[in-house]
Design a protein around this motif. Structure first.
Motif, short mmCIF file in Angstrom:
data_model
loop_
_atom_site.label_atom_id
_atom_site.label_comp_id
_atom_site.label_asym_id
_atom_site.label_seq_id
_atom_site.Cartn_x
_atom_site.Cartn_y
_atom_site.Cartn_z
N GLY A 72 28.43 30.34 43.18
CA GLY A 72 29.80 29.93 43.45
C GLY A 72 29.90 28.56 44.11
O GLY A 72 28.90 27.89 44.38
N THR A 73 31.13 28.19 44.38
CA THR A 73 31.35 26.92 45.08
C THR A 73 30.97 27.08 46.55
O THR A 73 30.71 26.09 47.23
CB THR A 73 32.81 26.48 44.88
OG1 THR A 73 32.99 26.31 43.47
CG2 THR A 73 33.13 25.18 45.57
N SER A 74 30.88 28.31 47.02
CA SER A 74 30.38 28.52 48.39
C SER A 74 28.97 27.96 48.49
O SER A 74 28.67 27.16 49.39
CB SER A 74 30.37 30.01 48.72
OG SER A 74 31.64 30.56 48.55
N ASN A 85 28.97 24.08 47.95
CA ASN A 85 29.38 23.28 49.12
C ASN A 85 28.24 23.14 50.12
O ASN A 85 28.03 22.07 50.71
CB ASN A 85 30.60 23.92 49.80
CG ASN A 85 31.89 23.60 49.08
OD1 ASN A 85 31.94 22.67 48.27
ND2 ASN A 85 32.93 24.36 49.34
N HIS A 124 37.33 25.28 53.63
CA HIS A 124 36.85 26.64 53.34
C HIS A 124 35.66 26.97 54.25
O HIS A 124 34.91 26.08 54.67
CB HIS A 124 36.42 26.71 51.87
CG HIS A 124 36.03 28.07 51.41
ND1 HIS A 124 34.73 28.44 51.20
CD2 HIS A 124 36.79 29.17 51.12
CE1 HIS A 124 34.70 29.70 50.79
NE2 HIS A 124 35.93 30.16 50.73
N VAL A 175 39.54 18.62 50.43
CA VAL A 175 39.76 19.90 49.74
C VAL A 175 41.00 19.74 48.88
O VAL A 175 42.13 19.69 49.39
CB VAL A 175 39.98 21.06 50.73
CG1 VAL A 175 40.16 22.37 49.97
CG2 VAL A 175 38.82 21.17 51.69
N ASP A 197 35.83 19.19 47.53
CA ASP A 197 35.78 20.62 47.21
C ASP A 197 36.94 20.87 46.26
O ASP A 197 38.10 20.99 46.68
CB ASP A 197 35.91 21.44 48.51
CG ASP A 197 35.98 22.94 48.23
OD1 ASP A 197 36.12 23.32 47.06
OD2 ASP A 197 35.93 23.71 49.20
N ALA A 240 37.30 23.44 44.21
CA ALA A 240 37.11 24.83 43.76
C ALA A 240 38.23 25.26 42.82
O ALA A 240 38.00 25.99 41.86
CB ALA A 240 37.04 25.77 44.96
N HIS A 241 39.45 24.79 43.09
CA HIS A 241 40.60 25.25 42.29
C HIS A 241 41.01 24.25 41.22
O HIS A 241 42.09 24.37 40.64
CB HIS A 241 41.79 25.52 43.22
CG HIS A 241 41.53 26.60 44.22
ND1 HIS A 241 41.84 27.92 44.00
CD2 HIS A 241 40.95 26.57 45.46
CE1 HIS A 241 41.48 28.64 45.05
NE2 HIS A 241 40.93 27.84 45.94
N SER A 277 34.83 25.65 41.17
CA SER A 277 34.68 27.06 40.76
C SER A 277 35.17 27.21 39.33
O SER A 277 36.34 27.53 39.10
CB SER A 277 35.48 27.97 41.68
OG SER A 277 35.01 27.89 43.01
N HIS A 296 34.68 29.54 37.51
CA HIS A 296 35.14 30.92 37.34
C HIS A 296 36.59 31.11 37.78
O HIS A 296 37.29 31.97 37.24
CB HIS A 296 34.22 31.89 38.10
CG HIS A 296 34.27 31.77 39.60
ND1 HIS A 296 35.02 32.60 40.38
CD2 HIS A 296 33.65 30.92 40.45
CE1 HIS A 296 34.84 32.28 41.66
NE2 HIS A 296 34.02 31.26 41.74
N LYS A 297 37.05 30.32 38.75
CA LYS A 297 38.42 30.54 39.23
C LYS A 297 39.45 30.09 38.19
O LYS A 297 40.51 30.69 38.07
CB LYS A 297 38.67 29.73 40.51
CG LYS A 297 37.95 30.24 41.75
CD LYS A 297 38.50 29.53 42.98
CE LYS A 297 37.60 29.67 44.19
NZ LYS A 297 37.38 31.05 44.63
N SER A 302 29.80 28.34 39.01
CA SER A 302 30.45 27.10 39.42
C SER A 302 29.70 25.91 38.88
O SER A 302 28.65 26.06 38.24
CB SER A 302 30.50 27.01 40.95
OG SER A 302 31.48 27.87 41.48
C1 LIG Z 1 38.82 25.64 48.78
C2 LIG Z 1 37.73 26.60 48.43
N1 LIG Z 1 36.45 26.17 48.41
C3 LIG Z 1 35.43 26.99 48.09
C4 LIG Z 1 35.66 28.31 47.78
C5 LIG Z 1 34.50 29.20 47.43
O1 LIG Z 1 34.46 29.36 46.05
P1 LIG Z 1 33.56 30.46 45.33
O2 LIG Z 1 34.37 31.70 45.26
O3 LIG Z 1 33.31 29.86 43.97
O4 LIG Z 1 32.31 30.63 46.10
C6 LIG Z 1 36.97 28.81 47.80
C7 LIG Z 1 37.22 30.23 47.49
O5 LIG Z 1 38.29 30.73 47.55
C8 LIG Z 1 38.03 27.93 48.12
O6 LIG Z 1 39.30 28.35 48.15
#
Ligand SMILES: Cc1ncc(COP(=O)(O)O)c(C=O)c1O
Length: 485
Positions: free
Chosen positions: A91-93, A96, A117, A169, A197, A199-200, A225, A227-228, A237
């Motif tokens: 993921g983007t978690s 990052n 995040h 972000v 970031d 992600a969205h 992300s 996937h999102k 991601s």
């Molecule tokens: C701004 C932001 N960055 C990173 C993430 C983490 O993304 P992931 O679910 O792909 O790990 C989120 C998840 O909601 C997010 O809102």
């Protein structure tokens, strides 16, 4: 070189592998689906499990790609117009964390939005970097975190000229865009790295009606992300790099560190296929989503007591633009919180939305959204409007965030310190080992390494009493807090 976006090298390779006459003697132990519990195969079929393989002959290795994964990543780089792209299965978690560790080291300064995040805080903990926080605008009127004023980045740089990088972000959960071009310009004038970031915002690159993404606005690195928003499987991601300011070897190392050594081929393949889908059909699909959201917004705004957030708020609160594919609805004028609206939609109408806060619910009209789902939502909102007619509107939300606490330690120093759990009322003067984020607006009142003071103690105590959601803290209530010993 122009690559053929119709190709799906990773998907083709895995399908070809499943058709070979292979005697599987490798992990995972279910051996291409032979030992999956039939409860599961009865429902899901068998083929998907044949694809749950990794690093077998001809399938390349995500951690050292030189075959079909490399080809798939090159196709992605071209599709997003990046210099280099990397697939990520954590993921983007995870992305990052890897990205932060690639742009700052122990003791180096990075400018971070206070509404980042939590994975950004984890990246700070692992890297040992020193965060200095920039504050986005907050609109009391809208009950919403707005954009980041580029002048705020200038201000923080003025106080911290040593900063090596800035993280933005964009877009936020509510779809808010900041002026990324202006921020990139400031960061590069100062010789820093701008990472976003995103992600969205992985999808916005494929249609002109959507805002320009970070890679088009001078960002050096973005995490997304897929996937999102672009149809790959959960957890998958991408990281894109767009300048020479990023040390690619260091990034490759950190991506390995932040993800699995047996990455799921299903996730990797889903990234290859999402790239193909967006590159080949993205424009048409996003147009359809755009039209659906426009329809949904018009209908919902015609319902008494309901309103939506959209591009009309751009220009206020340093909001540069809004993501047009997100349906953000409020029934605050009927006295209904976003939390209550979410509950009613799922309990009474079987409509599962993405996210709620005090004023809003965020409904994804993703690539797979349909008119009939929207019509169900609209009909539900009509009934809710009748049910709550005449009720007092929600009180205006007041943004009374306390002043930022004194940072005594870096998040990493707090993390590696001995800690203890103490009653919240005894916490004044202690250094927090956790992040406590009242929601809304989603801006941490305290981060690891910051000293809890009287103002913060009272502020969070009040928030707790009012039933405001507190994220970050164990159990979501303020009984006990973890502090540095
Ligand atoms: C701004 C932001 N960055 C990173 C993430 C983490 O993304 P992931 O679910 O792909 O790990 C989120 C998840 O909601 C997010 O809102």
């Amino acid at each position: 070189m122009n690559l053929d976006q119709n190709k799906t090298p990773l998907f083709d390779a895995i399908i070809a592998y499943t058709k070979r006459d292979i005697a599987p003697m490798f992990m995972p132990a279910h051996m291409m689906g032979r030992a999956i519990n039939p409860k599961w195969t009865d429902f899901a079929g068998e083929n998907i499990f044949k694809m749950d393989i990794c690093e077998v002959d001809g399938l390349d290795d995500l951690n050292e790609p030189d075959g079909v994964i490399m080809e798939a990543q090159r196709l992605a780089a071209q599709a997003w117009a990046a210099k280099e792209s990397f697939f990520m299965v954590n993921g983007t978690s995870g992305a990052n964390i890897a990205a932060i560790c690639s742009v700052v080291s122990e003791g180096e300064t990075i400018i971070v939005p206070r509404n980042c995040h939590k994975s950004v805080i984890y990246g700070l903990i692992i890297s040992g970097a020193v965060p200095v926080f920039a504050f986005p605008d907050v609109s009391d009127e809208l009950g919403l975190i707005g954009g980041m004023d580029p002048a705020e980045i200038e201000r923080v740089y003025g106080e911290h000229p040593e900063a090596k990088a800035v993280l933005s972000v964009v877009p936020t959960y509510h779809g808010v865009y900041s002026d990324l071009n202006a921020i990139s310009e400031i960061v590069h004038m100062r010789g820093g790295v701008h990472m976003v970031d995103e992600a969205h915002g992985n999808h916005v690159y494929f249609h002109d009606k959507y805002p320009a993404g970070g890679l088009r606005c001078g960002a050096d690195l973005v995490t997304q992300s897929t996937h999102k928003v672009s149809g790959s499987l959960s957890q998958s991601s991408m990281v894109h790099v767009n300048s020479d300011r990023i040390d690619l070897d260091r990034l490759r190392f950190n991506l390995q560190m932040a993800q699995n050594t047996s990455p799921s081929a299903l996730l990797e393949v889903s990234l290859d296929l999402a790239r193909h889908y967006m590159a080949v059909q993205g424009e048409g699909v996003l147009q359809r989503v755009y039209n659906l959201v426009e329809y949904g917004k018009a209908e919902i705004e015609s319902i008494e007591g309901f309103s939506v957030l959209d591009r009309r708020i751009a220009g206020s609160c340093h909001i540069f633009d809004m993501e047009p594919g997100r349906l953000v609805i409020s029934a605050k004028d009927l006295g209904v919180t976003g939390y209550a609206l979410e509950r009613a939609l799922i309990d009474d109408y079987g409509i599962q939305i993405e996210f709620s806060d005090n004023f809003y619910v965020v409904c994804m009209v993703g690539l797979g959204g349909t008119r009939s789902d929207l019509d169900r939502l609209i009909a539900a909102c009509r009934e809710i409007s009748v049910r709550h007619k005449g009720e007092a509107p929600l009180a205006k939300w007041r943004n009374k965030l306390p002043k930022m606490a004194e940072a005594v330690m870096t998040p990493r120093q707090a993390y590696v310190s001995q800690t203890e759990k103490i009653p919240w009322e005894d916490a004044c003067g202690r250094i927090s080992a956790e992040m406590i984020v009242p929601y809304p607006p989603g801006i941490p009142a305290i981060c690891p390494g910051e000293r809890i003071n009287d103002e913060i103690l009272r502020f969070l105590g009040d928030q707790n009493e009012q039933g405001r959601h507190l994220h970050g803290i164990h159990g979501g209530t303020l009984d006990m807090v973890r502090v540095v010993k």
